[in-house]
Design a protein around this motif. Sequence first.
Motif, PDB file in Angstrom:
ATOM      1  N   TYR A  78      26.682  58.004 -22.009  1.00 33.47           N
ATOM      2  CA  TYR A  78      27.317  56.951 -21.385  1.00 33.47           C
ATOM      3  C   TYR A  78      28.188  56.247 -22.034  1.00 33.47           C
ATOM      4  CZ  TYR A  78      23.835  59.087 -18.042  1.00 33.47           C
ATOM      5  OH  TYR A  78      23.199  59.906 -17.415  1.00 33.47           O
ATOM      6  N   LYS A  81      30.122  48.556 -20.972  1.00 34.33           N
ATOM      7  CA  LYS A  81      31.167  47.897 -20.797  1.00 34.33           C
ATOM      8  C   LYS A  81      31.373  47.192 -22.194  1.00 34.33           C
ATOM      9  CE  LYS A  81      28.384  43.763 -19.190  1.00 34.33           C
ATOM     10  NZ  LYS A  81      27.004  44.334 -19.566  1.00 34.33           N
ATOM     11  N   THR A 131      35.786  56.600 -19.542  1.00 31.38           N
ATOM     12  CA  THR A 131      35.263  55.286 -19.489  1.00 31.38           C
ATOM     13  C   THR A 131      35.468  54.865 -17.925  1.00 31.38           C
ATOM     14  OG1 THR A 131      37.512  54.488 -20.002  1.00 31.38           O
ATOM     15  CG2 THR A 131      35.907  54.467 -21.508  1.00 31.38           C
ATOM     16  N   GLU A 132      36.057  55.547 -17.041  1.00 33.05           N
ATOM     17  CA  GLU A 132      36.005  55.281 -15.669  1.00 33.05           C
ATOM     18  C   GLU A 132      34.644  55.322 -15.066  1.00 33.05           C
ATOM     19  OE1 GLU A 132      38.065  57.270 -17.029  1.00 33.05           O
ATOM     20  OE2 GLU A 132      40.151  56.697 -16.663  1.00 33.05           O
ATOM     21  N   LYS A 133      34.568  54.518 -13.942  1.00 30.77           N
ATOM     22  CA  LYS A 133      33.317  54.114 -13.415  1.00 30.77           C
ATOM     23  C   LYS A 133      32.485  55.582 -12.929  1.00 30.77           C
ATOM     24  CE  LYS A 133      31.256  51.632  -9.567  1.00 30.77           C
ATOM     25  NZ  LYS A 133      29.984  51.235 -10.017  1.00 30.77           N
ATOM     26  N   GLY A 134      31.384  55.550 -13.258  1.00 29.24           N
ATOM     27  CA  GLY A 134      30.554  56.820 -12.826  1.00 29.24           C
ATOM     28  C   GLY A 134      30.741  57.940 -13.613  1.00 29.24           C
ATOM     29  N   ALA A 169      32.671  61.141 -12.055  1.00 32.72           N
ATOM     30  CA  ALA A 169      31.654  60.450 -11.126  1.00 32.72           C
ATOM     31  C   ALA A 169      31.260  61.575 -10.159  1.00 32.72           C
ATOM     32  CB  ALA A 169      32.232  59.389 -10.316  1.00 32.72           C
ATOM     33  N   TYR A 344      23.917  52.886 -17.924  1.00 33.65           N
ATOM     34  CA  TYR A 344      25.301  52.324 -18.302  1.00 33.65           C
ATOM     35  C   TYR A 344      25.218  50.746 -19.246  1.00 33.65           C
ATOM     36  CZ  TYR A 344      27.849  56.043 -16.073  1.00 33.65           C
ATOM     37  OH  TYR A 344      28.276  57.178 -15.736  1.00 33.65           O
ATOM     38  N   THR A 346      23.969  47.878 -17.632  1.00 33.65           N
ATOM     39  CA  THR A 346      24.304  46.944 -16.949  1.00 33.65           C
ATOM     40  C   THR A 346      22.924  46.375 -16.316  1.00 33.65           C
ATOM     41  OG1 THR A 346      24.744  48.160 -14.994  1.00 33.65           O
ATOM     42  CG2 THR A 346      26.612  47.571 -16.102  1.00 33.65           C
TER      43      THR A 346
END
Length: 358
Positions: A78, A81, A131-134, A169, A344, A346
């Motif tokens: 993964y 950010k 790098t896109e979400k999920g 995702a 990820y 976060t």
Amino acid sequence: MEPQQRIQMTLTKTKKQKPNFAQLEFGRTFTDHMFVMDYSEDKGWHDPRIVPYEPITLDPAAIIFHYGQTVFEGLKAYITKDHEVHLFRPDKNMQRLNRSNERLCMPQIDEDLALEALKQLIALERDWIPTEKGTSLYIRPFVISTEPYLGVAPSTQYRFFIILSPVGAYYKEGINPVKILVENEYVRAVAGGTGTAKTAGNYAASLKAQEVAEEKGYSQVLWLDGLEKKYIEEVGSMNIFFKMNGEVVTPALNGSILEGVTRDSIIQLLKYWEIPVVERKLGIEEVYEAYKSGQLEEVFGTGTAAVISPVGELRWQDKKMIINDGQTGKLSQKLYDTLTGIQYGTEPDPFGWIVKVK
């Protein structure tokens, strides 16, 4: 000698054009390079190398083609950010790979060397991590038997690979409950068989039941035990959890259930939150009785691909159970958010699960 000094590297002369990372299909796209290592009885594991991704050539009599002596793993990398690359508990995957090797009479790999090879390969292919979400980079380590021999015996020659595939995702619009059909005819595995190993034959044996389920409008199969067809084992290629009357129950490992890394992580998270969780024998009849009495609160599968897959409907024979009004439950959502958050970067990682790739 340190593992990283032993891994040879040959770079590709023609890099592939990268796909649109916003439109990735699972398992269709592969990176520029792969890791390979060979085994022979006289040399053991040798010649670890990172080379251009390319087709492989095997003798038509190679044991893998005839007797299915192969094992594999699945994990992900993964990107955070802060542009760090995270692996999630990769040591557990390498340990399980060796347990699978043992069950299939295949040689043990050096887990430290395999992890170092994986890190070097991912560092080389860093630009392939979407790098896109999920999204993530799916990692497939696997071992195949390569000796050309038609006798039924363990191979004396093997090859270990690690290949990488950028994946989209799993849930494009939030996690969505799935419909599950309880399988009453076919079985996935029995105690004493290969159910605890991650080997190709288990998956080939599951395809017919999956096909039948899809014809009936269900997306996955819930497997029952192979002897009495009463006790819950797994769902599709995932482990399964039931929240009943405030307590979370998952089938105990019994010799035919695959020991999932996500399964173990979920159990640890629940204990950390002081939510009652037990591993025990669980009958489908007990689940149905809990449903009838209004005590079946949530059901969810766990695995590398989806992390958490909520179940909105269970069909057992002529009985249909609609769980939590077909909606994702609060606990399922919290588990998904927390585990993916750790992966990820976060959410805090109190367990030390994340391994960073330099």
